[in-house]
Design a protein around this motif. Structure first.
Motif, PDB file in Angstrom:
ATOM      1  N   GLN B 209       0.847  -1.185   0.000  1.00 21.72           N
ATOM      2  CA  GLN B 209       0.000   0.000   0.000  1.00 21.72           C
ATOM      3  C   GLN B 209       0.884   1.237   0.000  1.00 21.72           C
ATOM      4  O   GLN B 209       2.066   1.176   0.306  1.00 21.72           O
ATOM      5  CB  GLN B 209      -0.890   0.007   1.236  1.00 21.72           C
ATOM      6  CG  GLN B 209      -0.110   0.070   2.547  1.00 21.72           C
ATOM      7  CD  GLN B 209      -0.970  -0.393   3.703  1.00 21.72           C
ATOM      8  OE1 GLN B 209      -1.123  -1.579   3.938  1.00 21.72           O
ATOM      9  NE2 GLN B 209      -1.543   0.544   4.413  1.00 21.72           N
ATOM     10  N   ASN B 210       0.300   2.354  -0.369  1.00 22.83           N
ATOM     11  CA  ASN B 210       1.044   3.609  -0.283  1.00 22.83           C
ATOM     12  C   ASN B 210       0.082   4.777  -0.058  1.00 22.83           C
ATOM     13  O   ASN B 210      -1.083   4.720  -0.472  1.00 22.83           O
ATOM     14  CB  ASN B 210       1.883   3.837  -1.534  1.00 22.83           C
ATOM     15  CG  ASN B 210       1.058   3.814  -2.791  1.00 22.83           C
ATOM     16  OD1 ASN B 210       0.600   2.754  -3.212  1.00 22.83           O
ATOM     17  ND2 ASN B 210       0.832   4.967  -3.376  1.00 22.83           N
ATOM     18  N   ILE B 211       0.583   5.799   0.615  1.00 20.72           N
ATOM     19  CA  ILE B 211      -0.247   6.980   0.861  1.00 20.72           C
ATOM     20  C   ILE B 211      -0.202   7.852  -0.391  1.00 20.72           C
ATOM     21  O   ILE B 211       0.875   8.219  -0.858  1.00 20.72           O
ATOM     22  CB  ILE B 211       0.256   7.755   2.093  1.00 20.72           C
ATOM     23  CG1 ILE B 211       0.085   6.886   3.351  1.00 20.72           C
ATOM     24  CG2 ILE B 211      -0.493   9.087   2.249  1.00 20.72           C
ATOM     25  CD1 ILE B 211       0.542   7.539   4.627  1.00 20.72           C
ATOM     26  N   THR B 212      -1.386   8.129  -0.957  1.00 21.29           N
ATOM     27  CA  THR B 212      -1.408   8.897  -2.202  1.00 21.29           C
ATOM     28  C   THR B 212      -1.602  10.391  -1.951  1.00 21.29           C
ATOM     29  O   THR B 212      -1.330  11.193  -2.817  1.00 21.29           O
ATOM     30  CB  THR B 212      -2.517   8.396  -3.146  1.00 21.29           C
ATOM     31  OG1 THR B 212      -3.743   8.418  -2.417  1.00 21.29           O
ATOM     32  CG2 THR B 212      -2.242   6.971  -3.596  1.00 21.29           C
TER      33      THR B 212
END
Lengths: 325, 245
Positions: B209-212
């Motif tokens: 996951q990644n923070i967009t």
């Protein structure tokens, strides 16, 4: 394809937050073209289990193993992971309750799943799978994009509305093998204050601060909360001074709440406190200092002495209840 | 007892949060960083336990060289030694995997974290470490006492508390009530400079996951003031306008 939802109960009764997560799971399943499977662990009777169908669960896995009657984090995580595998679930939803917060990270590791804790809205699935959650303890939001095949989410209580979406009730027994190693911890006691509304899940909160001058003056706060069916809360200086227990401390280093109504009495509104209440839908501030920063973060306010205003508010609520009973 | 305490480096609680214009990054200019307050509670309890019955307290952080003042503060408070995993702590899964990889086989009896960091508020690392090491993890614990060869904890639950006992090793996440954080004294500050701080390189972890982006809550519209002798009006507004009662 299924969306799996863990349906937590308290003494055999599902909580409102459970119906919220079933509704939430149901909305995701509709978008993805799948169905919702609920997994319930422990003593819940058939009538109660059948309530899950009302909010969109087309299948309920009922786990009744004796050893699982009390909450054991490791064992529950194993059971839910087995359920996700057997149902080929691509999304697993839990409430961001105290137990949910302990279970979901273990589940995410077991399922090689990306995990977003504390979702405050449905994921945006228009281009991938993006979930909005609180960050910086209520001072901001973060949008997190999950890229793994399986996804785990917990949902903040009272942030998603319960919605009916009746399905035929289908309850099946589910008792996967659980390793002995998963039963290392033991619950020795559960202590509940029976007449208290739980703060993290509360729809209404009455909170008070140093303006109350001392712990002996909390009687009117408890009376007001009791009349409204609200949870009681306090600011950090109050819990630091041991006027109230730590678990009532709302703020950046305490509990973050998201009630429909937060009434702050004699709290000036330090940035750390405001962080913990920013997702409240309506905020009422009662403070004798018109310059208190909390008024800038409030929807309604009364500039006045708590010792004069609160008794009047209690009387007004009693009158209101008499008319609307 | 051999205890590992996981510490995060977070913005001071008084920080006003700001993001870059594209909403992608948190602006750290002018921000004071501190030990995550819940981690400080965990650290203090670890010190109380080892002071009473012997042992050592190692602190571990996943971060770049800029976090060293925070690690030194933990040493000043009383930790025996420190480990820094030299990597950007991109998410909880990554951090938990680094800590588990370090702790594996080192014989820690207890691994302590805070209930959550006050920046990303994940409440994830403790349970993930427990899962990676296949040992019990108990989250959001407000009292931790040693008992024979194990420990007994009071864990918060909705509307009450649960008393749970567990054998060791175990992972516990701390919340308010477990201990009162300590302020380092001059002797602690002096000795912290020479305590061992080992820097290790990270293990590889899949990114899931990644923070967009980030956003800030919308400011509330102007407060509606009700005169203090018209309290009934407030009840009307809450019922008819806000519709919350």
């Amino acid at each position: 394809m299924s969306v799996l939802v863990y349906t937590e109960h308290s003494g055999g009764k599902f909580k409102k937050s459970t119906f919220e997560v079933v509704s939430y799971a149901s909305a995701i399943a509709e978008k993805m073209g799948g169905t919702v499977t609920a997994v319930s662990i422990g003593d819940v009777n058939a009538d109660e289990l059948s309530l899950l169908a009302k909010y969109g669960a087309s299948k309920v896995l009922n786990v009744t193993l004796d050893k699982l009657k009390t909450f054991i984090n490791q064992a529950y995580a194993s059971v839910i992971a087995e359920a996700a595998k057997s149902e080929n679930s691509k999304v697993v939803i839990l409430s961001a309750s105290f137990s949910g917060k302990g279970l979901a990270p273990r589940l995410a590791v077991k399922l090689n799943a990306g995990y977003v804790d504390g979702a405050i809205a449905l994921p945006d699935m228009s281009n991938g799978f993006m979930v909005r959650k609180g960050a910086f303890s209520g001072k901001a939001f973060a949008d997190v994009s999950i890229t793994s095949d399986v996804k785990v989410l917990t949902v903040i209580p009272n942030s998603y509305e319960v919605k009916e979406n009746q399905k035929p009730s289908n309850i099946v027994e589910f008792n996967p093998p659980v390793a002995d190693n998963d039963f290392a911890t033991m619950v020795k006691d559960i202590i509940r204050a029976s007449n208290k509304v739980s703060l993290p899940e509360a729809e209404l909160v009455v909170s008070a601060g140093r303006g109350l001058k001392g712990p002996e003056n909390w009687g009117m706060i408890e009376e007001l909360a009791g009349l409204l069916g609200a949870a009681t809360a306090c600011s950090k200086p109050v819990s630091d001074a041991h006027w109230r227990p730590h678990e009532e401390h709302v703020g950046q280093t305490g509990i973050a709440v998201s009630p429909n109504l937060y009434i702050a009495i004699g709290i000036s509104g330090a940035i750390q406190h405001l962080a913990g209440v920013s997702s409240s839908k309506v905020i009422v501030v009662i403070n004798k200092d018109p310059e208190a920063p909390f008024f800038k973060a409030a929807d309604y306010g009364i500039v006045g002495d708590a010792f004069e205003v609160v008794p009047q508010l209690i009387a007004a609520i009693k009158e209101f209840k008499a008319v609307h009973a | 007892m051999k205890i590992l305490v996981c510490i995060s480096n977070v913005p001071d609680t008084t920080t006003k949060i700001a993001f870059t214009d594209d909403h992608k990054n948190f602006v750290t200019t002018g921000v004071q960083f501190i030990i995550n307050p819940y981690d400080e509670i965990a650290l203090t309890r670890a010190l109380e336990i080892t002071e009473a019955s012997g042992g050592s307290v190692t602190v571990i952080n996943v971060g770049d060289a800029s976090v060293e003042p925070t690690i030194r503060k933990a040493l000043a408070i009383g930790a025996t030694d420190a480990i820094r995993v030299n990597a950007n702590p991109r998410d909880a899964y990554f951090v938990a995997k680094q800590i588990a990889a370090y702790a594996e086989g080192k014989g820690f009896d207890l691994i302590l974290t805070g209930r959550e960091s006050i920046d990303y508020n994940g409440s994830q690392v403790a349970s993930m470490i427990g899962e990676f090491l296949n040992i019990p993890a108990i989250s959001i614990v407000k009292s931790l006492v040693t008992e024979g060869t194990g420990i007994t904890c009071e864990r918060e639950i909705e509307g009450g508390k649960e008393v749970v006992s567990t054998p060791l090793p175990a992972v516990i996440s701390a919340t308010e009530g477990m201990a009162e954080p300590r302020i380092p004294n001059m002797r602690g500050i002096m000795s912290a400079r020479t305590k061992p701080l080992q820097i290790i390189e990270p293990v590889e972890v899949a990114q899931l996951q990644n923070i967009t982006g980030y956003d800030k809550p919308k400011p509330r519209s102007q407060v509606k003031l009700v005169p203090s002798d018209q309290v009934k009006q407030l009840v009307d507004l809450l019922h008819n306008e806000a519709r919350v009662i």
